[in-house]
Design an enzyme around this catalytic site. Structure first.
Site, PDB file in Angstrom:
ATOM      1  N   LYS A 170     -15.644   1.851   7.197  1.00 21.53           N
ATOM      2  CA  LYS A 170     -14.224   1.858   6.468  1.00 21.53           C
ATOM      3  C   LYS A 170     -14.027   2.927   5.390  1.00 21.53           C
ATOM      4  CE  LYS A 170     -11.334  -1.497   3.754  1.00 21.53           C
ATOM      5  NZ  LYS A 170     -11.443  -2.767   2.983  1.00 21.53           N
TER       6      LYS A 170
ATOM      7  N   SER B  10     -10.783  -9.120   2.809  1.00 18.14           N
ATOM      8  CA  SER B  10     -10.453  -8.131   3.668  1.00 18.14           C
ATOM      9  C   SER B  10     -11.665  -7.766   4.797  1.00 18.14           C
ATOM     10  CB  SER B  10     -10.638  -6.730   2.925  1.00 18.14           C
ATOM     11  OG  SER B  10      -9.195  -6.725   2.252  1.00 18.14           O
TER      12      SER B  10
ATOM     13  N   SER C  36      -8.003  -5.692   4.599  1.00 18.89           N
ATOM     14  CA  SER C  36      -7.771  -4.461   4.689  1.00 18.89           C
ATOM     15  C   SER C  36      -8.635  -3.828   5.389  1.00 18.89           C
ATOM     16  CB  SER C  36      -7.764  -3.939   3.255  1.00 18.89           C
ATOM     17  OG  SER C  36      -9.005  -3.997   2.605  1.00 18.89           O
TER      18      SER C  36
HETATM   19  N1  GLN Z   1      -5.480  -8.738   0.993  1.00 20.49           N
HETATM   20  C1  GLN Z   1      -6.022  -8.972  -0.318  1.00 20.49           C
HETATM   21  C2  GLN Z   1      -5.569  -7.952  -1.191  1.00 20.49           C
HETATM   22  O1  GLN Z   1      -4.342  -7.392  -0.683  1.00 20.49           O
HETATM   23  C3  GLN Z   1      -7.574  -8.575  -0.340  1.00 20.49           C
HETATM   24  C4  GLN Z   1      -7.954  -7.423   0.028  1.00 20.49           C
HETATM   25  C5  GLN Z   1      -9.266  -7.222   0.184  1.00 20.49           C
HETATM   26  O2  GLN Z   1     -10.154  -7.970   0.055  1.00 20.49           O
HETATM   27  N2  GLN Z   1      -9.396  -5.871  -0.408  1.00 20.49           N
HETATM   28  O3  GLN Z   1      -5.773  -7.788  -2.468  1.00 20.49           O
END
Ligand code: GLN
Length: 479
Positions: free
Chosen positions: A78, A177, A153
């Protein structure tokens, strides 16, 4: 159909000299070339670094010396994880030309274990999002259905593994994410306990929540990946000194007699009926395996989304202050220092990141700190207590990973609140610091994967993996 390579498969093919590490990575680059224009899972490739590493592995094989754990295994990373010499953008314009001078500890460990880093994967900007639509470099498509989001994400990492463009991948999980894109794309995806994997070199979003973890096509490979990246790192004072067990040995232990908590709060309003059906079928598998299902309550679950979006944004507003046009990445020159800051941050960050910086600055500001941030911290402690109380009665907690399967591209992108609700079942474990995994648990509409989430007690990733492995071996992916 392209072959699904596993870590064991790579090891066998390499040691039997059916393929060289160089040929294998070339095959993966060919796959990427063919599929990536449509999926947009990779943002950058690192063929030179990959070739060098492959040649090292091939030399090792020729010498007859023992091979390290991940020898020759092609891996995707990532784009929020620092990789020496490879552009690392965090899915943001503000870092579009940023090349880290060092590798994150997780990368160093993968490298030392012989893995081949193919390239960097697309993600929501600074890991803020649940659909990958917040990337400055375009959305990723879900390989299971290309009109759908891959989740976020870490959408690029999930899609890359699901489409066979990497054997395994690293993602990061702050509020879901890793687990949510794993569930949307139909691959196992794990977040270890907070502190299990060093965050050194992970570009920070919310430091008290951020974790690095693996995606793979099967649980054995998840265990192998975690075993390599886990463990104390003097560069990260929050990394644990707890010993790293041999997860490969642990996963095969029988699960009979284990008590699994099923919290009522995770089967509430907003959950798709077909998803519920699959999860219930998944729970039946555990019954057949001899586990005892126990109804439990986790009364503070309802407050988790609000708490998460206070704490995560507060930390983000502070962490992202460093992108000022002076030290990193983009600079938009201007006639005064203040104007330069404004223009750089104004054009470098996307809408969601700006929204979070504003929210986070607000909840930390004088007069509001007590009402929001401090209260958020107190509720966080209550949510963690829900988990501790539950673990007095049960060995693990089983829930859906997401209330819905992958949604359509564009379906939620104009409604931040609806997007935030995508994390309703994952943020709890993030706030509590416990380990969690999402394992494939059937498909709805004939093609959209569903994920079953398993939480364990802090630093008992072995138990989580053991339950995930038993589920996979019992056919959980096709319930
Ligand atoms: N979807 C969550 C957010 O937007 C989690 C994101 C993540 O785990 N990096 O913060």
């Amino acid at each position: 159909m392209t072959t699904t390579w596993t870590i064991d498969g790579v090891r066998a093919a390499l040691s039997e000299k059916k393929i060289s590490a160089r040929e294998l990575s070339a095959e993966f680059y060919k796959r990427i070339e063919a599929r990536n224009p449509e999926l947009n899972a990779f943002l950058a490739l690192a063929p030179e670094r990959a070739r060098k590493q492959a040649d090292k592995i091939d030399a090792l094989i020729a010498s007859g010396k023992p091979l390290p754990a991940l020898a020759g295994v092609p891996i995707a990373v990532k784009d929020v994880i620092s990789t020496r010499g490879i552009v690392t953008t965090c899915g943001s314009r503000i870092l579009q030309n940023y090349v880290p001078p060092y590798d994150a500890t997780a990368i160093e460990r993968l490298d030392a274990a012989g893995a081949i880093i193919l390239g960097k994967t697309n993600c929501d900007e600074f890991a803020m999002g649940s659909s990958n639509e917040n990337s400055a470099y375009g959305a990723v498509k879900n390989p299971a259905s290309t009109d759908r989001v891959p989740g976020g994400s870490s959408g690029g990492s999930a899609a890359a593994v699901a489409a066979g463009l990497a054997v395994a991948a690293l993602g990061t999980d702050t509020g879901g994410s890793i687990r949510q894109p794993g569930s949307f794309c139909g691959v196992p995806a794990m977040m270890g306990s907070y502190g299990r994997v060093s965050r050194y070199g992970l570009i920070a979003f919310a430091s008290s929540l951020d974790r690095i973890g693996p995606f793979a096509t099967n649980i054995k490979d998840i265990a192998a990946m975690l075993g390599v990246i886990a463990g104390r790192d003097p560069h990260d004072s929050t990394s644990t000194t707890a010993p790293v067990p041999d997860y490969q040995n642990e996963i095969v232990k029988p699960v009979k007699g284990l008590r699994l908590g099923v919290p009522k709060e995770y089967f509430g309003e907003g959950m798709d009926a077909p998803v519920r059906q699959k999860i219930e079928a998944g729970l039946e598998i555990y019954k057949k395996l001899g586990c005892e299902l126990v109804d439990i309550r986790m009364p503070h679950t309802d407050y988790a989304i609000a708490t998460y979006y206070i704490i995560a944004t507060a930390e983000a507003s502070s962490n992202l202050a460093r992108y000022d046009g002076v030290r990193f990445g983009l600079r938009v020159d201007s006639d005064s220092l203040l104007a330069m800051y404004r223009k750089t941050r104004g054009s470098g960050f996307g809408d969601e990141v700006k929204r979070r910086i504003v929210l986070g600055t607000y909840v930390l500001s004088a007069g509001y700190y007590d009402a929001y941030y401090l209260k958020g911290q107190k509720v966080r402690a209550l949510i963690a207590k829900d988990f501790r109380d539950a673990f007095e009665k049960v060995d693990a907690i089983v829930t859906p990973t997401s209330p819905v399967p992958a949604f359509r591209l564009g379906e939620r992108s104009q409604n931040p609140l609806q997007m935030y609700l995508a994390d309703i079942y994952t943020v709890t474990g993030s706030l509590a610091g416990v380990p969690g995994i999402s394992v494939p648990c059937g498909k709805v509409c004939g093609k959209l994967p569903v994920g079953l989430q398993i939480f364990g007690t802090p630093f008992d990733e072995a138990r989580v993996l053991q339950l995930a492995y038993a589920f996979e071996q019992a056919g959980g992916a096709s319930v």
